[in-house]
Design a protein around this motif. Sequence first.
Motif, PDB file in Angstrom:
ATOM      1  N   ALA A  44       0.817  -1.217   0.000  1.00 12.31           N
ATOM      2  CA  ALA A  44       0.000   0.000   0.000  1.00 12.31           C
ATOM      3  C   ALA A  44       0.850   1.265   0.000  1.00 12.31           C
ATOM      4  O   ALA A  44       0.394   2.315  -0.430  1.00 12.31           O
ATOM      5  CB  ALA A  44      -0.932  -0.001   1.207  1.00 12.31           C
ATOM      6  N   VAL A  45       2.091   1.156   0.482  1.00  9.50           N
ATOM      7  CA  VAL A  45       2.990   2.302   0.542  1.00  9.50           C
ATOM      8  C   VAL A  45       4.265   1.956  -0.211  1.00  9.50           C
ATOM      9  O   VAL A  45       4.890   0.927   0.043  1.00  9.50           O
ATOM     10  CB  VAL A  45       3.336   2.676   2.002  1.00  9.50           C
ATOM     11  N   PHE A  46       4.652   2.843  -1.141  1.00  3.83           N
ATOM     12  CA  PHE A  46       5.920   2.658  -1.844  1.00  3.83           C
ATOM     13  C   PHE A  46       7.058   2.854  -0.854  1.00  3.83           C
ATOM     14  O   PHE A  46       7.091   3.833  -0.114  1.00  3.83           O
ATOM     15  CB  PHE A  46       6.070   3.656  -2.995  1.00  3.83           C
ATOM     16  N   SER A  47       7.968   1.907  -0.835  1.00  5.07           N
ATOM     17  CA  SER A  47       9.148   2.071   0.014  1.00  5.07           C
ATOM     18  C   SER A  47      10.359   1.474  -0.695  1.00  5.07           C
ATOM     19  O   SER A  47      10.242   0.512  -1.437  1.00  5.07           O
ATOM     20  CB  SER A  47       8.946   1.415   1.379  1.00  5.07           C
ATOM     21  N   ALA A  51      11.995   1.931   3.633  1.00  2.32           N
ATOM     22  CA  ALA A  51      11.780   3.329   4.022  1.00  2.32           C
ATOM     23  C   ALA A  51      10.799   3.992   3.062  1.00  2.32           C
ATOM     24  O   ALA A  51      11.038   4.050   1.856  1.00  2.32           O
ATOM     25  CB  ALA A  51      13.096   4.096   4.037  1.00  2.32           C
ATOM     26  N   ALA A  52       9.698   4.479   3.603  1.00  2.00           N
ATOM     27  CA  ALA A  52       8.711   5.192   2.784  1.00  2.00           C
ATOM     28  C   ALA A  52       9.355   6.439   2.190  1.00  2.00           C
ATOM     29  O   ALA A  52      10.238   7.054   2.806  1.00  2.00           O
ATOM     30  CB  ALA A  52       7.504   5.568   3.634  1.00  2.00           C
ATOM     31  N   ILE A  53       8.920   6.803   1.024  1.00  2.00           N
ATOM     32  CA  ILE A  53       9.391   7.948   0.233  1.00  2.00           C
ATOM     33  C   ILE A  53      10.911   8.140   0.292  1.00  2.00           C
ATOM     34  O   ILE A  53      11.413   9.246   0.447  1.00  2.00           O
ATOM     35  CB  ILE A  53       8.602   9.256   0.484  1.00  2.00           C
ATOM     36  N   ARG A  54      11.585   7.013   0.156  1.00  3.14           N
ATOM     37  CA  ARG A  54      13.059   6.972   0.078  1.00  3.14           C
ATOM     38  C   ARG A  54      13.742   7.598   1.294  1.00  3.14           C
ATOM     39  O   ARG A  54      14.828   8.153   1.203  1.00  3.14           O
ATOM     40  CB  ARG A  54      13.555   7.604  -1.213  1.00  3.14           C
ATOM     41  N   GLY A  55      13.043   7.548   2.443  1.00  2.18           N
ATOM     42  CA  GLY A  55      13.639   8.054   3.673  1.00  2.18           C
ATOM     43  C   GLY A  55      13.480   9.540   3.893  1.00  2.18           C
ATOM     44  O   GLY A  55      14.063  10.093   4.830  1.00  2.18           O
ATOM     45  N   TYR A  56      12.683  10.196   3.051  1.00  6.80           N
ATOM     46  CA  TYR A  56      12.466  11.639   3.233  1.00  6.80           C
ATOM     47  C   TYR A  56      11.328  11.884   4.219  1.00  6.80           C
ATOM     48  O   TYR A  56      10.417  11.074   4.368  1.00  6.80           O
ATOM     49  CB  TYR A  56      12.183  12.315   1.888  1.00  6.80           C
ATOM     50  N   ASP A  57      11.382  13.016   4.865  1.00  4.80           N
ATOM     51  CA  ASP A  57      10.439  13.413   5.897  1.00  4.80           C
ATOM     52  C   ASP A  57       9.181  13.989   5.243  1.00  4.80           C
ATOM     53  O   ASP A  57       9.238  15.082   4.656  1.00  4.80           O
ATOM     54  CB  ASP A  57      11.122  14.464   6.788  1.00  4.80           C
ATOM     55  N   PRO A 103       1.972  11.109   1.608  1.00  6.71           N
ATOM     56  CA  PRO A 103       1.693  11.433   0.208  1.00  6.71           C
ATOM     57  C   PRO A 103       0.518  10.625  -0.325  1.00  6.71           C
ATOM     58  O   PRO A 103       0.231   9.526   0.159  1.00  6.71           O
ATOM     59  CB  PRO A 103       2.993  11.064  -0.513  1.00  6.71           C
ATOM     60  N   GLN A 104      -0.141  11.187  -1.305  1.00  7.64           N
ATOM     61  CA  GLN A 104      -1.260  10.515  -1.942  1.00  7.64           C
ATOM     62  C   GLN A 104      -0.767   9.273  -2.679  1.00  7.64           C
ATOM     63  O   GLN A 104       0.395   9.183  -3.062  1.00  7.64           O
ATOM     64  CB  GLN A 104      -1.972  11.467  -2.914  1.00  7.64           C
ATOM     65  N   TYR A 105      -1.660   8.336  -2.869  1.00 12.08           N
ATOM     66  CA  TYR A 105      -1.391   7.102  -3.623  1.00 12.08           C
ATOM     67  C   TYR A 105      -0.245   6.311  -3.008  1.00 12.08           C
ATOM     68  O   TYR A 105       0.565   5.706  -3.702  1.00 12.08           O
ATOM     69  CB  TYR A 105      -1.137   7.389  -5.108  1.00 12.08           C
TER      70      TYR A 105
END
Length: 166
Positions: A44-47, A51-57, A103-105
């Motif tokens: 459900a979450v890209f990682s 780490a979600a969103i490539r480790g960005y906050d 983030p969306q999607y």
Amino acid sequence: MNFKFALWPAVLVLGMGLSIGCTDPSTSSSESGAEQSQTNTKPAVFSADGAAIRGYDPVAYFTDGAPVKGKGEFSHDWQGATWQFASAENRDSFASNPEKYAPQYGGYCAWAVKKGTTASIDPQAWKIVDGKLYLNYSLDVQKQWEGDIPGNIAEADKNWPDVLAR
């Protein structure tokens, strides 16, 4: 005569592999359709590496107006991924209301979801629209997505979350 002895180990190994069921499970007819679709479902979450969103906050996009790399010491697990933050304050803000900042999607590329598929993201390719964070595959894709933001969001909303099963 030596030739027959040289092939024997190969025949034996091949036979053993077939007898214990060394087959590609995606081509096996013994699995039900439901089991196959579950194995093909994307998270459900890209990682990337967990780490979600490539480790960005994710909170920093809203508070700093820029992508900021998170730190492992400030992390929070949500929806099967580890989210990293630049500070304990950002982590706590996210933990109290993840839907506000995530983030969306699921952090997949918004343009790809609009197209009916998924793709990874570049944390530098982002935009906040109506209080929601959208990420894209690259800065070039971001430019295409910005050509019709309302239309692209509407199309992506129609496709989400069904694209996870494709």
